[in-house]
Design a protein around this motif. Structure first.
Motif, PDB file in Angstrom:
ATOM      1  N   ASP A   1     -55.575 -21.379  57.222  1.00 45.42           N
ATOM      2  CA  ASP A   1     -54.874 -22.205  56.242  1.00 45.42           C
ATOM      3  C   ASP A   1     -53.514 -21.595  55.944  1.00 45.42           C
ATOM      4  OD1 ASP A   1     -57.049 -23.822  56.047  1.00 45.42           O
ATOM      5  OD2 ASP A   1     -57.780 -22.995  54.153  1.00 45.42           O
ATOM      6  N   ILE A   2     -52.500 -22.436  55.900  1.00 45.19           N
ATOM      7  CA  ILE A   2     -51.165 -21.970  55.504  1.00 45.19           C
ATOM      8  C   ILE A   2     -50.689 -22.870  54.370  1.00 45.19           C
ATOM      9  CG2 ILE A   2     -48.779 -21.597  56.261  1.00 45.19           C
ATOM     10  CD1 ILE A   2     -49.880 -21.193  59.107  1.00 45.19           C
ATOM     11  N   TYR A   3     -50.113 -22.258  53.321  1.00 49.31           N
ATOM     12  CA  TYR A   3     -49.766 -23.009  52.116  1.00 49.31           C
ATOM     13  C   TYR A   3     -48.287 -23.345  52.051  1.00 49.31           C
ATOM     14  CZ  TYR A   3     -54.450 -21.813  50.719  1.00 49.31           C
ATOM     15  OH  TYR A   3     -55.808 -21.705  50.692  1.00 49.31           O
ATOM     16  N   ALA A   4     -47.968 -24.381  51.270  1.00 50.75           N
ATOM     17  CA  ALA A   4     -46.577 -24.801  51.117  1.00 50.75           C
ATOM     18  C   ALA A   4     -45.738 -23.651  50.567  1.00 50.75           C
ATOM     19  CB  ALA A   4     -46.495 -26.004  50.183  1.00 50.75           C
ATOM     20  N   LYS A   5     -44.504 -23.556  51.034  1.00 49.41           N
ATOM     21  CA  LYS A   5     -43.517 -22.560  50.603  1.00 49.41           C
ATOM     22  C   LYS A   5     -43.840 -21.152  51.071  1.00 49.41           C
ATOM     23  CE  LYS A   5     -41.398 -24.794  46.769  1.00 49.41           C
ATOM     24  NZ  LYS A   5     -41.618 -26.007  46.384  1.00 49.41           N
ATOM     25  N   GLU A   6     -44.851 -21.022  51.918  1.00 54.47           N
ATOM     26  CA  GLU A   6     -45.127 -19.700  52.461  1.00 54.47           C
ATOM     27  C   GLU A   6     -44.116 -19.339  53.537  1.00 54.47           C
ATOM     28  OE1 GLU A   6     -48.768 -17.426  53.305  1.00 54.47           O
ATOM     29  OE2 GLU A   6     -49.730 -19.386  53.172  1.00 54.47           O
ATOM     30  N   PHE A   7     -43.942 -18.049  53.728  1.00 52.46           N
ATOM     31  CA  PHE A   7     -43.230 -17.528  54.893  1.00 52.46           C
ATOM     32  C   PHE A   7     -44.299 -16.795  55.682  1.00 52.46           C
ATOM     33  CE2 PHE A   7     -38.694 -16.210  56.027  1.00 52.46           C
ATOM     34  CZ  PHE A   7     -39.019 -16.046  57.351  1.00 52.46           C
TER      35      PHE A   7
END
Ligand SMILES: Nc1ncnc2c1ncn2[C@@H]1O[C@H](COP(=O)(O)OP(=O)(O)O)[C@@H](O)[C@H]1O
Ligand SMILES: [Mg+2]
Lengths: 270, 376
Positions: free
Chosen positions: B42-48
């Protein structure tokens, strides 16, 4: 630097003499004053003048140029499409067979290509004329175009097309606005090659032409059977000139622009 | 984030947060070669988000599936709750910055940046403004009219970035974006990237094989090996508490000591060599097991004098080698049984005043929380 050697110099001279001596003699005699082809009687350009008065030759020249233009244009479109599918299409069913079939006309004897086209035109009941010559020339010159274009496409960075797709292009738009401008020099070179091939062709044209439409090579060939005239020498000289210019331009365009485009691409890739 | 008062960015710890990207049991095969093996992420919004791993471990393949260039063999990929398997790249609000930049050589810098905008929903009249904004963001104003071959490598890299950001994608994929740059320019650009990411609020997924780069820019790092993700965590967690010897070894420098751990309460006592005191370390392990003790060189203290009795772990050895790196020095210390342990110290004194040199007997010591006990 390699050293000069007599052996190399002799081979070179002999080779070129063998290739070009007959043509040089033809060119020289086209400027002969005398009507007798084999006797030199001084320099003159009068046969070029007479050529311009000869309606039969002028008609044939017009037919040849029309045929050359249309057949090379159609061949360029079809050949480029074929090259694109061959290089980019991935592995689809029958790809090897298909690519072999695109290139087969390169090695097919012209007589056979011509004969089969003739039979085909008769079978579909197509009257022989400019149209049939255009179709016939398209058939054999398209594979030359596709060879030239696919050799460029092989070295074309595929990620440029992917970048175009990524930025919202449809596959066709990506081809039109990215691939085509970059490979344009090869496409132009392919067109020039097809045009010169069409200009040259005698065998296939004689199968595909009708009584009302004769191309220059056919005209020359039939005229020569009644004896070589200085007029024909003049005409042939003009054709040699055209073909030479065509081929040299094609190869220069290819060499220069392809080298530059590759450099651009390499540099752009960092 | 759940509580507005808490300004630490950690959506992955919030169970109510919806991920922007979901990989669900994704497998990708090329013929009979498995490039991605049953991967869930899972990758979240605004992540780098950084994908880190050796060459050929499947980083680019993972990216290309997100960009719509490859289809997973099995499994599902969701972007913003929508299944994107089979959606072509031109229909995805995802943009990619290619490893080779893939700038269009026949177009100027300006037209490269405008390329995507002209093919989007943006009003024709608004395009020049947006391009100018991108040129300003990447400090390329005076190069707008140049062709890609007329600018430097660093500038090309910024054009590629500007071009991929112009359409304000939900997600930007960067495949080894800094690979072609030299070290100094790389470091500057890393900070620039972080700055741009913060300003635009775009989610970045970056591929790199440079661990320092991943640690510098990322909110979270996924360490990959042969098509699987070995660990996903924040850079400091990856560094301080790797979950396996693979991760410990891949990120930074580490001493790995194999042994057998006996459990005493919340401590492990690791027997690792004949005649040497056991290593004690805090651990969550419940039962005795074979293990590897991992400790970073900078957590091992090196002294000429005997360290105080209350240091949890103390061993004696002699200096075998010294690697002087300017700001720090790494000492290779050989223990009596032949094992070599690396210890690192900051060079806060001039080199002439160093208290030990080659062949000197020294003491190594570390606390019971300095290292980790790994069983994988
Ligand atoms: N189109 C393809 N066909 C066959 N094998 C591929 C293809 N793309 C990638 N691979 C293989 O998949 C593996 C992972 O590749 P890639 O994702 O490019 O690795 P990375 O980016 O981590 O270096 C490599 O072993 C590569 O050879
Ligand atoms: Mg890669």
């Amino acid at each position: 630097m390699r050293r000069f050697s007599w052996f190399n110099a002799t081979s070179l001279t002999l080779g070129f003499a063998f290739l070009y001596l007959p043509m040089i003699i033809l060119v020289i005699y086209s400027f002969n004053e005398s009507r007798l082809v084999t006797v030199w009687a001084g320099f003159s350009t009068k046969w070029y003048g007479e050529l311009l008065q000869n309606d039969a030759f002028l008609d044939a020249a017009w037919v040849t140029i029309k045929v050359g233009f249309w057949s090379s244009t159609i061949a360029t479109v079809l050949g480029t499409m074929a090259a694109y599918v061959m290089v980019r299409g991935g592995r689809f069913f029958g790809r090897t067979v298909f690519s072999g079939m695109v290139y087969a006309p390169l090695v097919m004897p012209e007589v056979i290509t011509g004969l089969s086209l003739l039979l085909f035109f008769i079978a579909i009941d197509l009257d022989r004329g400019v149209l049939t010559i255009v179709l016939a020339h398209t058939t054999f010159s398209m594979c030359y175009v596709s060879v030239v274009v696919s050799s460029r496409l092989v070295s074309f960075d595929k990620s440029l097309e992917e970048a175009a797709l990524d930025l919202g292009c449809t596959p066709f738009d990506a081809f039109r606005s990215v691939t085509l401008p970059i490979i344009a020099p090869s496409v132009i070179a392919g067109w020039l090659l097809a045009f010169t091939l069409s200009l040259d062709d005698l065998v296939i044209a004689s199968f595909a032409s009708g009584p009302s439409s004769t191309t220059l090579p056919i005209k020359i060939f039939s005229a020569v059977r009644l004896g070589v005239t200085p007029e024909i020498n003049a005409l042939s000289t003009i054709m040699i000139g055209l073909v030479t210019v065509g081929v040299i331009t094609a190869s220069l365009v290819m060499k220069r622009n392809i080298a530059r485009a590759r450099l651009d691409e390499q540099r752009a890739a960092g | 984030m759940a509580q507005p008062s808490q300004d630490v960015f950690a959506p992955w710890e919030d169970a109510t947060e919806k991920p922007l990207i979901r990989f669900k049991n994704v497998t990708k095969r090329f013929g009979d070669f498995t490039a991605i093996d049953d991967l869930t992420l899972d990758i979240y919004a605004k992540e780098f988000f950084a994908l880190l791993g050796p060459s050929g471990c499947g980083k680019t393949t993972l990216m290309r599936m997100l960009g719509g260039f490859e289809k997973p063999t099995t499994g599902a990929i969701e972007l913003d709750g929508r299944d994107i398997v089979g959606v072509p790249p031109n229909k995805l609000a995802v943009n990619m910055m290619f490893q080779s930049y893939a700038l269009f050589p026949h177009l100027s810098v300006y037209d490269n940046i405008a390329f995507g905008l002209k093919r989007g929903t943006m009003d024709k009249a608004d395009i020049p403004g947006r391009v100018d904004e991108m040129l300003r963001l990447t400090r390329l104003q005076q190069f707008a009219k140049r062709k890609p071959h007329q600018i430097s490598g660093g500038q090309r890299q910024r054009v590629a970035l500007a071009r991929s950001l112009a359409k304000a994608p939900k997600l930007l994929l960067l495949d080894e974006p800094l690979g072609a740059l030299d070290k100094k320019l790389r470091q500057d650009t890393q900070f620039e990237l972080m700055d741009i990411q913060e300003k635009t609020g775009t989610t970045f997924v970056i591929v790199t094989h440079d661990q320092e780069e991943a640690m510098t820019v990322a909110s979270r790092v996924a360490v990959m090996d042969a098509g699987v993700i070995v660990q996903v965590a924040t850079p400091d967690a990856i560094y301080e508490t790797p979950n396996s010897t693979y991760v410990a070894d891949f990120i930074g420098d580490v001493n790995l000591i194999e042994g057998y751990a006996a459990i005493k309460g919340n401590r492990a006592e690791i027997t690792w060599a004949e005649g040497q005191p056991v290593i004690t370390a805090k651990t969550d392990l419940k039962a005795g097991t074979k293990c590897t003790f991992a400790i970073r060189p900078e957590k091992v203290a090196i002294t000429a004098e005997e360290p105080p009795e209350n240091r949890a772990n103390r061993v004696q050895g002699k200096v075998l080698d010294i690697a002087y790196l300017g700001n720090i020095s790494t000492y290779h210390v050989e223990l009596p049984d032949g094992k070599v342990i690396k210890a690192q110290t900051a060079n806060d004194r001039r080199i002439a005043r160093r208290s030990f040199t080659w062949e000197d007997p020294v003491w190594l010591s570390w606390t019971d929380t300095a290292g980790v006990v790994l069983t994988k």
